[in-house]
Design a protein around this motif. Structure first.
Motif, PDB file in Angstrom:
ATOM      1  N   LEU A  17       0.813  -1.219   0.000  1.00  0.00           N
ATOM      2  CA  LEU A  17       0.000   0.000   0.000  1.00  0.00           C
ATOM      3  C   LEU A  17       0.845   1.268   0.000  1.00  0.00           C
ATOM      4  N   ASN A  18       2.131   1.129   0.346  1.00  0.00           N
ATOM      5  CA  ASN A  18       3.013   2.302   0.366  1.00  0.00           C
ATOM      6  C   ASN A  18       4.069   2.264  -0.734  1.00  0.00           C
ATOM      7  N   GLY A  19       3.879   1.362  -1.708  1.00  0.00           N
ATOM      8  CA  GLY A  19       4.772   1.319  -2.855  1.00  0.00           C
ATOM      9  C   GLY A  19       6.176   0.861  -2.544  1.00  0.00           C
ATOM     10  N   LYS A  20       6.343  -0.073  -1.589  1.00  0.00           N
ATOM     11  CA  LYS A  20       7.679  -0.464  -1.147  1.00  0.00           C
ATOM     12  C   LYS A  20       8.004  -1.941  -1.383  1.00  0.00           C
ATOM     13  N   LEU A  21       7.162  -2.675  -2.110  1.00  0.00           N
ATOM     14  CA  LEU A  21       7.490  -4.070  -2.389  1.00  0.00           C
ATOM     15  C   LEU A  21       8.753  -4.129  -3.239  1.00  0.00           C
ATOM     16  N   GLU A  22       9.551  -5.183  -3.034  1.00  0.00           N
ATOM     17  CA  GLU A  22      10.841  -5.271  -3.716  1.00  0.00           C
ATOM     18  C   GLU A  22      10.760  -6.066  -5.012  1.00  0.00           C
ATOM     19  N   PHE A  23      11.520  -5.611  -6.012  1.00  0.00           N
ATOM     20  CA  PHE A  23      11.702  -6.311  -7.284  1.00  0.00           C
ATOM     21  C   PHE A  23      10.362  -6.668  -7.940  1.00  0.00           C
ATOM     22  N   THR A  24       9.498  -5.680  -8.049  1.00  0.00           N
ATOM     23  CA  THR A  24       8.165  -5.916  -8.612  1.00  0.00           C
ATOM     24  C   THR A  24       8.212  -5.984 -10.136  1.00  0.00           C
ATOM     25  N   ARG A  25       7.457  -6.900 -10.670  1.00  0.00           N
ATOM     26  CA  ARG A  25       7.266  -6.974 -12.109  1.00  0.00           C
ATOM     27  C   ARG A  25       5.832  -7.411 -12.385  1.00  0.00           C
ATOM     28  N   GLU A  26       5.382  -7.132 -13.574  1.00  0.00           N
ATOM     29  CA  GLU A  26       3.993  -7.445 -13.915  1.00  0.00           C
ATOM     30  C   GLU A  26       3.834  -8.935 -14.181  1.00  0.00           C
ATOM     31  N   LYS A  27       2.787  -9.520 -13.613  1.00  0.00           N
ATOM     32  CA  LYS A  27       2.475 -10.927 -13.877  1.00  0.00           C
ATOM     33  C   LYS A  27       1.672 -10.977 -15.172  1.00  0.00           C
ATOM     34  N   THR A  28       2.106 -11.817 -16.090  1.00  0.00           N
ATOM     35  CA  THR A  28       1.489 -11.831 -17.407  1.00  0.00           C
ATOM     36  C   THR A  28       0.483 -12.962 -17.570  1.00  0.00           C
ATOM     37  N   ASP A  29      -0.496 -12.723 -18.435  1.00  0.00           N
ATOM     38  CA  ASP A  29      -1.596 -13.656 -18.653  1.00  0.00           C
ATOM     39  C   ASP A  29      -1.584 -14.113 -20.108  1.00  0.00           C
ATOM     40  N   PHE A  59      -4.620   1.589  -9.038  1.00  0.00           N
ATOM     41  CA  PHE A  59      -3.874   2.847  -9.081  1.00  0.00           C
ATOM     42  C   PHE A  59      -2.713   2.809 -10.082  1.00  0.00           C
ATOM     43  N   MET A  60      -2.607   1.721 -10.827  1.00  0.00           N
ATOM     44  CA  MET A  60      -1.495   1.627 -11.772  1.00  0.00           C
ATOM     45  C   MET A  60      -1.971   1.022 -13.084  1.00  0.00           C
ATOM     46  N   SER A  61      -1.169   1.188 -14.119  1.00  0.00           N
ATOM     47  CA  SER A  61      -1.529   0.662 -15.429  1.00  0.00           C
ATOM     48  C   SER A  61      -0.608  -0.489 -15.798  1.00  0.00           C
ATOM     49  N   SER A  62      -1.051  -1.290 -16.752  1.00  0.00           N
ATOM     50  CA  SER A  62      -0.244  -2.407 -17.230  1.00  0.00           C
ATOM     51  C   SER A  62       0.905  -1.887 -18.084  1.00  0.00           C
ATOM     52  N   ALA A  63       2.064  -2.519 -17.933  1.00  0.00           N
ATOM     53  CA  ALA A  63       3.219  -2.137 -18.748  1.00  0.00           C
ATOM     54  C   ALA A  63       3.114  -2.728 -20.149  1.00  0.00           C
ATOM     55  N   LEU A  64       2.180  -3.649 -20.365  1.00  0.00           N
ATOM     56  CA  LEU A  64       2.093  -4.371 -21.627  1.00  0.00           C
ATOM     57  C   LEU A  64       0.837  -4.066 -22.438  1.00  0.00           C
ATOM     58  N   THR A  65      -0.235  -3.657 -21.770  1.00  0.00           N
ATOM     59  CA  THR A  65      -1.505  -3.440 -22.459  1.00  0.00           C
ATOM     60  C   THR A  65      -1.455  -2.165 -23.292  1.00  0.00           C
ATOM     61  N   GLU A  77      -3.023  -8.770 -14.884  1.00  0.00           N
ATOM     62  CA  GLU A  77      -3.225  -9.965 -14.052  1.00  0.00           C
ATOM     63  C   GLU A  77      -2.796  -9.735 -12.610  1.00  0.00           C
ATOM     64  N   GLY A  78      -1.694  -9.026 -12.413  1.00  0.00           N
ATOM     65  CA  GLY A  78      -1.237  -8.801 -11.050  1.00  0.00           C
ATOM     66  C   GLY A  78       0.241  -8.476 -11.005  1.00  0.00           C
ATOM     67  N   LEU A  79       0.826  -8.650  -9.826  1.00  0.00           N
ATOM     68  CA  LEU A  79       2.228  -8.322  -9.594  1.00  0.00           C
ATOM     69  C   LEU A  79       2.984  -9.541  -9.085  1.00  0.00           C
ATOM     70  N   VAL A  80       4.259  -9.590  -9.400  1.00  0.00           N
ATOM     71  CA  VAL A  80       5.172 -10.563  -8.811  1.00  0.00           C
ATOM     72  C   VAL A  80       6.203  -9.753  -8.028  1.00  0.00           C
ATOM     73  N   PHE A  81       6.534 -10.191  -6.822  1.00  0.00           N
ATOM     74  CA  PHE A  81       7.492  -9.450  -6.002  1.00  0.00           C
ATOM     75  C   PHE A  81       8.299 -10.417  -5.151  1.00  0.00           C
ATOM     76  N   ALA A  82       9.340  -9.879  -4.523  1.00  0.00           N
ATOM     77  CA  ALA A  82      10.210 -10.695  -3.678  1.00  0.00           C
ATOM     78  C   ALA A  82      10.067 -10.282  -2.222  1.00  0.00           C
ATOM     79  N   TYR A  83      10.084 -11.294  -1.340  1.00  0.00           N
ATOM     80  CA  TYR A  83      10.069 -11.033   0.095  1.00  0.00           C
ATOM     81  C   TYR A  83      10.760 -12.192   0.799  1.00  0.00           C
ATOM     82  N   LYS A  84      11.794 -11.876   1.576  1.00  0.00           N
ATOM     83  CA  LYS A  84      12.556 -12.880   2.329  1.00  0.00           C
ATOM     84  C   LYS A  84      13.034 -14.034   1.449  1.00  0.00           C
ATOM     85  N   GLY A  85      13.460 -13.700   0.233  1.00  0.00           N
ATOM     86  CA  GLY A  85      13.987 -14.723  -0.649  1.00  0.00           C
ATOM     87  C   GLY A  85      12.943 -15.465  -1.450  1.00  0.00           C
ATOM     88  N   TYR A  86      11.664 -15.250  -1.157  1.00  0.00           N
ATOM     89  CA  TYR A  86      10.588 -15.886  -1.899  1.00  0.00           C
ATOM     90  C   TYR A  86      10.115 -14.985  -3.025  1.00  0.00           C
TER      91      TYR A  86
END
Length: 762
Positions: A392-404, A674-680, A733-742
């Motif tokens: 909610l504060n824009g701080k997730l790490e290594f975010t990328r768009e999940k593709t469909d 609150f965001m747009s797709s990087a691919l659409t 579709e959504g977001l992919v991100f990293a947290y604690k190595g996952y």
């Protein structure tokens, strides 16, 4: 009398003779290897084993300092028999008080050992060269002994590379070449740790398209003109100004990543605080052969004789740019280390998930992507709150768009060219029996848009990958051992999101053994391959544009931040069901829930062993507890357990997980809105098409009269409503991100939409 006293002083009659010589061989030793031991043995032979001490710190800083002091001691004592009492933890290598404090400062001489490349680091009034004789105690002076090369040519960089090789046979062979014997525990320690570090650094590098940036940077003028001379300089003599200047270059990964990319051992001595005031910058940052005097002349000096901060900083900017590091930022070592904590678990999990699937259900070997609340991750309620807050504060790490799109797993063999795997048999023997271009064409003949999607994809991939060098193909595909997982996005074969453009998106490779069993995953290969293809101008093909995972920036909005209390409240409500703390795991909630269920519904009272067997089976899908007379003697209870296991368990589990889904799909829906797709290409048009398909599918399901489909539709519409309903549908579709190595996903309305639209697929 005065003359006599002077003679006594000159002849050291009024001072005590040197009774002890302490020789300190100090280094980082990450890890200690036979090259270090050769130096140690040379020192023992020259100065005596009672006089030589090894000093090293307990500082862990990735990527080049991954071992703790205790681990280094274990390696030295186990592999080389170095006495434990001769290995001391020190903070300052050139003032090892932890070693010297046990000896008289008047009667003990101190010799510090350096290598040939560092012989000019120490000077001034205190240190003087060792010339075979010591006359002063360490209170007055220290001696510098330059240890000659022992001729084995092994460097720390070579060991770190060799022991993090992806092939275990190569690692074992290398281990035996740098250690006197094979010890499984030490091998596991060294290899396991260095593989962790390599994985983490590759994870970092995914964020940056290095090859693309290198290509762009190649237009810069060569070193020595333009790059080095950067106009008139102003000199800064304090660290605050220097760090401010450098912040533009390094604000997420820090100095370690530049060192890692440059792969230069001379970086190992680099420290932004300039230890001992030597003022020596790492030569690797400067043109080949540039001396200290040359550096001063080129970059200017301040009052301390150090090269000018600003000019030097500008030079580093240029170097960083040439390395493709213009987006690299500053980070504390602990931020990097946090990602290593579960890297092994992630790899094991990915391997198990792929093996469990048996076949490549959707045409790819891409591992299962978890939601944050999935039990396999082992996260706590506190972790979930951190993820919600960061999202909610824009701080997730290594975010990328999940593709469909449609999944495809491809590799490359020198004798067959591009190949694709659809089942486990295709993965065996390095893809020997995998489908070639014709095989894929035959497999998907007469399948409408899907036929074109896969046929054109194989042709474009063959065209692009064939332009790469043999070494580049081998690096990514290992001649059929590694398969790249690809999302095929084809406008005429839309799943849920109509992107409006044909794309091939790389996700990462999965490596398989001769039996077709998954033995490792590498997500960094996606960005590497995409970069290679773009570098040879092969990313835009006849039908598709080829790219790596689309990196996105999360929105930072006050309206989003305000929603934190809402979702925290929902999660706390779940915790309160069993009085769970933030330190308690999500798995513990499910265990408590199923314990309660068994207590309430079992026809008979169960002993704890039987009860927990059922809980493990139903909460964690552990089938080790069998449902038979041996484990459950009461017939009525056994029948109840079998019925629950066969008919009710999945449905109950879904209801139980629903409370977590509503929270995290809700968070995902809000963030994505609150965001747009990087691919659409045309988001508004795509959104209208998705809403139209939803409305039509609802009508078609109701008109069908199929009770199962209608019940499923009702359930999914409830899920959709819980996360915001129709208003929260987005072409993403959504977001992919990293947290604690996952690596995990954050989606919104897509989950329900996908289920609803799938109800009427033929």
């Amino acid at each position: 009398m005065g003359k006599l006293i002077n003679e006594w002083v000159t002849e050291s009659i009024l001072t005590e003779d040197i009774k002890k010589t302490v020789v300190t061989y100090v280094g980082r030793f990450h890890p200690f290897h036979s090259g270090h031991n050769a130096t140690y043995q040379h020192l023992v032979k020259k100065f005596g084993k009672d006089n030589v001490y090894i000093g090293t710190s307990d500082k862990v800083q990735l990527p080049k300092s991954p071992f703790t002091f205790k681990e280094k001691v274990k390696i030295m004592t186990t592999m080389f028999g170095i006495p434990k009492n001769k290995i001391v933890k020190v903070k300052n290598p050139y003032s090892p008080k932890e070693i010297l404090q046990s000896f008289s400062e008047e009667t003990t001489a101190f010799i510090t050992v350096v290598g040939e490349k560092d012989k000019s680091r120490l000077g001034g009034k205190y240190f003087e060269p060792y010339k075979g004789k010591v006359e002063k105690g360490y209170a007055d002076a220290g001696y510098v002994y330059v240890s000659p090369s022992q001729g084995n040519g092994i460097s720390g960089t070579q060991v770190r590379k060799g022991m993090s090789d992806s092939d275990e046979k190569s690692r074992i062979k290398f281990f035996k070449s740098v250690y006197p014997k094979f010890n499984q525990k030490i091998y596991d320690l060294v290899s396991g740790r260095l593989i962790k570090v390599e994985s983490v650094m590759e994870s970092f590098l995914q964020t940056f398209d290095i090859n693309e940036m290198l290509s762009e940077a190649s237009s810069l003028p060569p070193s020595g003109k333009g790059i080095v001379d950067d106009g008139p300089g102003a000199f800064y003599g304090n660290m605050k100004t220097f760090k401010k200047e450098m912040n533009d270059v390094t604000s997420t990964l820090g100095w370690q990543i530049i060192s890692y990319l440059m792969d230069d051992d001379s970086m190992e001595s680099f420290d932004t605080s300039y230890p001992n005031g030597s003022g020596r910058y790492p030569v690797s940052f400067f043109p080949s052969g540039d001396t200290m005097d040359g550096q001063k002349a080129r970059y200017g000096t301040d009052v301390t004789g150090r090269p000018g901060y600003k000019k030097w900083a500008k030079h580093i900017k240029k170097v960083a740019l040439r390395l493709g590091m213009e987006f690299v930022k500053f980070a504390e070592p602990k931020d990097i280390e946090n990602l290593t904590s579960k890297i092994d678990n992630e790899k094991t999990k990915d391997k198990k998930n792929n093996l469990k699937e048996g076949i490549l259900n959707e045409g790819g070997a891409y591992g299962h992507m978890n939601h944050p609340f999935d039990i396999e991750l082992g996260l706590t309620f506190g972790d979930l709150k951190i993820i919600i807050d960061n999202a909610l504060n824009g701080k997730l790490e290594f975010t990328r768009e999940k593709t469909d799109g449609q999944a495809l797993a491809i590799s490359y063999r020198s004798d067959k060219g591009i190949i694709a795997a659809r089942n486990k048999s295709h993965l065996k023997d390095k893809g020997l029996n995998a489908l070639d271009i014709k095989g894929v064409s035959d497999k998907f003949a007469n399948r409408g848009g899907l036929t074109d999607a896969y046929n054109f994809a194989m042709r474009d991939l063959e065209s692009a990958i064939s332009k790469l060098s043999k070494a580049q193909k081998e690096k990514v595909f290992k001649n059929g051992s590694k398969f790249m997982n690809i999302e095929v996005i084809w406008p005429e074969s839309v799943n849920v999101v109509p992107y409006g453009q044909p794309l091939l998106v790389f996700h990462g490779t999965m490596e398989y053994n001769e039996k077709g069993e998954a033995i490792g995953a590498d997500t960094s290969d996606a960005r590497i391959l995409a970069g290679m293809i773009k570098q040879v101008n092969a990313d835009v093909q006849d039908a598709y544009t080829i790219q790596g995972p689309p990196v996105v920036t999360l929105p930072k909005n006050q309206e989003l931040s305000k929603m934190k209390s809402k979702f925290f409240s929902q999660l706390s409500k779940v915790q309160k069901e069993f009085k769970l703390k933030d330190s308690d795991g999500v798995a513990e909630y499910h265990q408590r829930w199923w314990e309660q269920y068994v207590d309430k519904n079992s026809p008979s009272s169960l002993d704890n062993k039987t009860k927990m067997g059922l809980v493990k089976r139903w909460a964690f899908y552990d089938k080790g507890f069998r449902l038979d007379k041996k484990n459950i003697s009461d017939s009525k209870t056994l029948d109840w357990a079998k019925k629950t296991d066969k008919i009710d368990q999945i449905k109950i589990s879904k209801q139980n997980i629903r409370k977590f889904e509503d929270i995290f799909l809700g968070v995902g829906a809000e963030v994505l809105s609150f965001m747009s797709s990087a691919l659409t290409v045309n988001p508004d048009k795509a959104l209208r098409a998705m809403q139209k398909r939803l409305d039509q599918t609802i009508k078609d399901v109701r008109k069908s009269g199929d009770p199962k489909k209608i019940e499923k539709l009702k359930l999914e519409l409830e899920r959709l409503k819980a996360v915001g309903g129709r208003d929260k549908i987005v072409p993403n579709e959504g977001l992919v991100f990293a947290y604690k190595g996952y690596t995990m996903k954050l989606t919104g309305t897509f989950a329900s939409l996908n289920q609803i639209l799938g109800l009427m697929y033929f």
